[in-house]
Motif scaffolding. Structure first.
Motif, PDB file in Angstrom:
ATOM      1  N   ILE A  14    -115.346 -56.528  14.837  1.00  0.00           N
ATOM      2  CA  ILE A  14    -115.749 -55.238  15.410  1.00  0.00           C
ATOM      3  C   ILE A  14    -115.798 -54.177  14.300  1.00  0.00           C
ATOM      4  N   LEU A  39    -109.294 -50.072  20.669  1.00  0.00           N
ATOM      5  CA  LEU A  39    -110.453 -49.212  20.374  1.00  0.00           C
ATOM      6  C   LEU A  39    -110.252 -47.819  20.970  1.00  0.00           C
ATOM      7  N   ASN A  67    -114.024 -37.214  15.632  1.00  0.00           N
ATOM      8  CA  ASN A  67    -113.662 -37.563  17.016  1.00  0.00           C
ATOM      9  C   ASN A  67    -114.404 -36.729  18.054  1.00  0.00           C
ATOM     10  N   LEU A  93    -123.720 -45.474  18.679  1.00  0.00           N
ATOM     11  CA  LEU A  93    -124.634 -46.620  18.659  1.00  0.00           C
ATOM     12  C   LEU A  93    -125.964 -46.317  19.334  1.00  0.00           C
ATOM     13  N   ARG A 126    -107.827 -45.740  19.027  1.00  0.00           N
ATOM     14  CA  ARG A 126    -108.439 -45.163  17.816  1.00  0.00           C
ATOM     15  C   ARG A 126    -109.568 -44.198  18.139  1.00  0.00           C
ATOM     16  N   ARG A 127    -109.665 -43.807  19.413  1.00  0.00           N
ATOM     17  CA  ARG A 127    -110.684 -42.851  19.865  1.00  0.00           C
ATOM     18  C   ARG A 127    -112.099 -43.378  19.669  1.00  0.00           C
ATOM     19  N   MET A 128    -112.258 -44.707  19.666  1.00  0.00           N
ATOM     20  CA  MET A 128    -113.594 -45.250  19.472  1.00  0.00           C
ATOM     21  C   MET A 128    -114.336 -45.387  20.797  1.00  0.00           C
ATOM     22  N   ILE A 129    -113.582 -45.708  21.843  1.00  0.00           N
ATOM     23  CA  ILE A 129    -114.174 -45.725  23.188  1.00  0.00           C
ATOM     24  C   ILE A 129    -113.270 -44.894  24.099  1.00  0.00           C
ATOM     25  N   ASP A 143    -117.361 -58.031  23.234  1.00  0.00           N
ATOM     26  CA  ASP A 143    -117.127 -57.063  22.152  1.00  0.00           C
ATOM     27  C   ASP A 143    -118.253 -56.021  22.118  1.00  0.00           C
ATOM     28  N   ASP A 144    -119.480 -56.518  22.231  1.00  0.00           N
ATOM     29  CA  ASP A 144    -120.613 -55.587  22.232  1.00  0.00           C
ATOM     30  C   ASP A 144    -120.585 -54.700  23.464  1.00  0.00           C
ATOM     31  N   ILE A 189    -117.505 -37.647  19.107  1.00  0.00           N
ATOM     32  CA  ILE A 189    -118.234 -38.614  19.948  1.00  0.00           C
ATOM     33  C   ILE A 189    -117.553 -39.977  19.845  1.00  0.00           C
ATOM     34  N   PHE A 190    -117.853 -40.832  20.815  1.00  0.00           N
ATOM     35  CA  PHE A 190    -117.319 -42.193  20.814  1.00  0.00           C
ATOM     36  C   PHE A 190    -118.337 -43.144  20.176  1.00  0.00           C
ATOM     37  N   VAL A 191    -117.857 -44.364  19.879  1.00  0.00           N
ATOM     38  CA  VAL A 191    -118.752 -45.361  19.286  1.00  0.00           C
ATOM     39  C   VAL A 191    -120.009 -45.607  20.143  1.00  0.00           C
ATOM     40  N   PRO A 192    -119.885 -45.766  21.472  1.00  0.00           N
ATOM     41  CA  PRO A 192    -121.116 -46.017  22.247  1.00  0.00           C
ATOM     42  C   PRO A 192    -122.176 -44.938  22.020  1.00  0.00           C
ATOM     43  N   LEU A 230    -118.028 -53.627  24.953  1.00  0.00           N
ATOM     44  CA  LEU A 230    -117.045 -52.565  24.729  1.00  0.00           C
ATOM     45  C   LEU A 230    -117.584 -51.465  23.842  1.00  0.00           C
ATOM     46  N   VAL A 231    -118.108 -51.859  22.690  1.00  0.00           N
ATOM     47  CA  VAL A 231    -118.534 -50.795  21.770  1.00  0.00           C
ATOM     48  C   VAL A 231    -119.770 -50.058  22.284  1.00  0.00           C
ATOM     49  N   PHE A 259    -118.619 -38.449  14.615  1.00  0.00           N
ATOM     50  CA  PHE A 259    -117.735 -39.574  14.945  1.00  0.00           C
ATOM     51  C   PHE A 259    -116.428 -39.435  14.157  1.00  0.00           C
ATOM     52  N   THR A 297    -108.372 -55.460  23.168  1.00  0.00           N
ATOM     53  CA  THR A 297    -109.377 -54.963  22.221  1.00  0.00           C
ATOM     54  C   THR A 297    -109.820 -53.576  22.692  1.00  0.00           C
TER      55      THR A 297
END
Ligand code: B1M
Lengths: 210, 496
Positions: free
Chosen positions: A103, B241, A55, A63, B244-247, B185-186, A57-60, B188-189, A52, B237
């Motif tokens: 978040i 995200l 970069n 998780l 920031r490359r989170m999703i 929010d959940d 992998i993504f957060v999903p 999304l992540v 992660f 949101t």
């Protein structure tokens, strides 16, 4: 590949069903739950955390692995408790008073759980008094404060003051959130700062070791 | 006014056609249903105006600091309006987006409204400047967890600030409402499109109706305008995200498209624009409703980054900076600097429009093409794509079906653009198009079925089904304590 390796791979790949079959098989074959935690689950989440961070992998995806680890913990936790094995660290975490952003805080909590910390999440809009009360109830090693609003940064200062004022000098305080800086952490007497969830585990370990 | 339900209890879409169906007509400064203000702004009537948004520097808001709080706002109004007049802007909107304590204690928010209105009046008599005030109270309902959406002190205080601001003369009423965010929010992540659809098109739509019927009522009582909402807490949101490359960006793009279904409800209830600046879904809504919209792009980097810096201006009727703190920069106080930036951007756009439709079209082309190929979130908001998305929405008769339809359309646009080499999609993201499409294929036929399925899956501790007119599943126990200040997040324990 050993069964422990299988478990590690299943967590990395977020295969909850596989975890549910591998863990009981390991227990049946006499494997030590502490070993499972230390040699499979935590290292798996550390691989995931690294991916992660880079970069990859993504957060999903991260998780999915976190949930797979949780599945394993559901089975082995009662055994660990019965055997008197305690997690290395206990941590509280919350978003400070007046602030509803969570978040980032939730991601930090996930990372800490992945590192094997026992994490109590106090939620959002947590008053200084509520933090102190929770410290008295849970006796944690570490308290994490998150703030996303410049207008709630003073609440971080108040929280640290209240914690110290109540005589909890030993508990380490780590802070984070978009407007927060290392300088601010020093200024308000927090023990440490982490800029993102990926570095929050190392930052926590560092201050806990100091 | 209550909008009708279908026999199946689904919420009916009010708009069946587009107000703008030709992409070449979806342009900045012009909307089919412009809006006039007291001092003579004609928003959407051919001219694009700056909309300045500002906030306090780092400070506490408490009784002892209130004189300082008010001093900041007085200074902002005085100095920014003076600069606007010096730059000869054709008109300007000030947006007062409150900070949470200012809505929680409406007397504080109201005092700031009065200060800003006073500044507007003085600037009008001193320089003949045309200005109007948008007042945006906070949606503080989620300070209680699970939120109390239809009653309680936060709800009452918010309505009070709307009512009193409107009575005092704030002409445009807006909000960044949060209904449905309890689960979003959940969603999304976890990259969970199904839960996104439930949050936006089932929960969000229901809350928007309840809320906007109140806001429209207040506006009507005081002869001001119910302007519009934004899916900020949802689409932005997701955008942050993704930034920031989170999703994945493709996921955030689809969320943006779906968010238009939720924001549309304000207009279905009687809002008339200008839509709120941070609603990047606004061009889709402009195409559907014909009401003017505020947008923000490169000039809002002071508040957050975005991939649509130029493109966002292409369809705007007000051009905004989202939010800037009242701190000193080398040029002047930051809000003054931003007033200047907005004024010059608008000056350029108005000049191009004055030179004729072809020049305006050329400028728009540059704005769009300089961003669209680089990021799916930009591409999705290019005018021709906004028209396609808008069409996908109005072709359906329920918000649920519209959500699915617009998500599918967005995926189609992204896939096609990628295949044709008009858009760069990173390899890691490409698989998400299939993943999302599969999720859509599995969506049930009717909204009722979807609600039944979701109510079995969702965390009932996080929201109050009755506040959304949703049925509590048989056998489910919901013991809400509605505590102020506790709601552990559960990123790691979603049900999918
Ligand atoms: C314990 O140790 C640690 C260690 C590391 C820690 C840590 C703790 N906590 C965080 N970290 C760190 O690790 C995380 C993971 O890498 C990181 O967490 P982050 O939270 O930074 O990152 C997340 C993963 C992604 N980032 C986020 O989730 C925040 C993104 C932005 C866009 C944002 C969002 C999403 C929201 N918002 Co708000 N919001 C903004 C944000 C803009 C920005 N530039 O940050 C900001 C913070 N918001 C702002 C504002 C003004 C507001 N928001 C509000 C509301 C919301 C939403 C509810 C809509 C939504 C929150 C959803 C949620 N459940 O959290 C309102 C306040 C509500 C309240 N009382 O808190 C409201 C007041 C808006 C209004 N007028 O109503 C601005 C603050 C300005 C200021 N003066 O401070 C803002 C900068 C946006 C802007 N550009 O104007 C690190 O910071």
């Amino acid at each position: 590949m050993s069964k422990l390796e299988d478990l590690k791979t299943a967590v990395i790949n977020g295969k909850r069903k596989d975890v549910k079959t591998i863990v009981p098989e390991l227990l049946e074959s006499g494997a030590d739950p502490v070993e499972m935690l230390e040699q499979a689950l935590i290292p798996a989440m550390s691989v995931v955390g690294e991916r992660f961070k880079k970069n990859e992998i993504f957060v999903p995806e991260m998780l999915v692995s976190a949930r797979a680890m949780k599945e394993a913990m559901k089975i082995i936790e009662p055994i660990l408790i019965e055997a008197g094995v305690k997690p290395e660290f206990k941590a509280l975490i919350g978003t400070v008073e007046g602030d509803l952003h969570d978040i980032g805080k939730n991601l930090v909590a996930t990372m800490w759980k992945g590192a094997g910390f026992d994490v109590v999440d106090l939620g959002v809009n947590v008053s200084p008094a509520a933090f102190v009360q929770a410290i008295e109830e849970h006796s944690p090693h570490l308290v994490g404060l998150s703030a996303l609003l410049t207008t709630t940064m003073p609440a971080m200062r108040d929280t640290v003051e209240k914690i110290r004022g109540a005589g909890h000098d030993k508990v380490k305080v780590l802070i984070g959130g978009a407007p927060v800086t290392l300088e601010f952490a020093r200024e308000i007497g927090a023990d440490g700062y982490a800029s993102d969830a990926a570095s929050a585990v190392d930052a926590a370990r560092e201050i806990l070791a100091s | 006014m209550r909008l009708p339900l279908t026999p199946k209890n689904e919420y009916i879409m009010k708009y069946a056609d587009l107000a703008i169906s030709d992409p070449s007509q979806l342009v900045y400064g012009v909307s089919p249903r412009p809006l006039k203000t007291r001092y003579g702004l004609n928003i959407g009537g051919g001219t694009i105006y700056p909309e300045l948004n500002f906030t306090l520097p780092n400070m506490d808001i408490k009784p002892a600091t209130l004189p300082e709080v008010y001093r900041h706002y007085r200074q902002i109004a005085e100095e920014t309006l003076k600069r606007a007049a010096e730059l000869e802007v054709p008109g300007v909107v000030l947006e007062f987006e409150t900070l949470p304590p200012m809505t929680e204690h409406p007397e504080i928010g109201l005092e700031v409204v009065k200060i800003l209105l006073d500044g507007i009046e003085k600037a009008n008599s001193a320089y003949g400047l045309k200005a109007a005030l948008r007042c945006t109270p906070n949606d503080n309902r989620e300070f209680i967890r699970p939120p109390l959406m239809r009653s309680g002190r936060y709800w009452e205080a918010m309505l009070e600030l709307f009512e009193k601001s409107a009575a005092a003369g704030a002409e445009l009423l807006s909000i960044e409402s949060v209904g449905g965010k309890e689960l979003h929010d959940d969603a999304l992540v976890n990259g969970d499109l199904r839960a996104v659809l439930f949050s936006l098109c089932v929960m969000g739509v229901r809350d928007m109706r309840f809320l906007w019927e109140h806001i429209v009522g207040i506006a009507g009582r005081h002869g001001v305008h119910a302007a519009g909402d934004t899916a900020c807490g949802f689409g932005n949101t997701a955008m942050v995200l993704a930034e920031r490359r989170m999703i994945p960006k493709v996921f955030a793009s689809v969320v943006r498209a779906v968010s238009a279904v939720r924001s549309l409800v304000a207009y279905e209830c009687g809002a008339v624009g200008p839509g709120k600046d941070c609603g990047y879904e606004n061009p889709i809504l402009k195409a559907i409703t014909g009401f003017p919209m505020s947008m923000e792009g490169k000039t809002s980097a002071c508040a957050h980054l975005s991939p649509v810096g130029n493109l966002a201006a292409a369809t705007a009727d007000l051009w905004s900076n989202e939010s800037v703190q009242n701190i000193k920069l080398l040029g002047a106080m930051a809000p003054v600097c931003y007033m200047e930036q907005l004024a010059y951007d608008c000056r350029l756009m108005n000049q191009a429009a004055k030179d004729g439709p072809e020049d305006r079209a050329r400028l728009i082309k540059w704005m769009v093409e300089s961003d669209a190929a680089l990021d799916p979130q930009a591409l999705i908001l290019a005018p021709e794509n906004c028209i396609s998305l808008a069409q996908a929405i109005v072709s359906e008769d329920s918000h649920y079906a519209a959500g699915i339809s617009v998500a599918r359309k967005a995926i189609g646009i992204l896939r096609e653009s990628h295949q044709q080499g008009r858009l760069r999609i990173n390899e890691r993201e490409a698989g998400w198009l299939d993943r999302m499409e599969d999720e859509l294929d599995d969506m049930p036929e009717s909204e009722d079925e979807f609600i039944d399925e979701m109510m079995e899956e969702v965390d009932l501790e996080k929201f109050t089904p009755q506040d959304y007119d949703l049925p509590v599943p048989a056998g489910a126990q919901v013991h809400h304590s509605h505590s102020e200040g506790s709601a552990p997040g559960c990123l790691g324990c979603g049900s999918h």
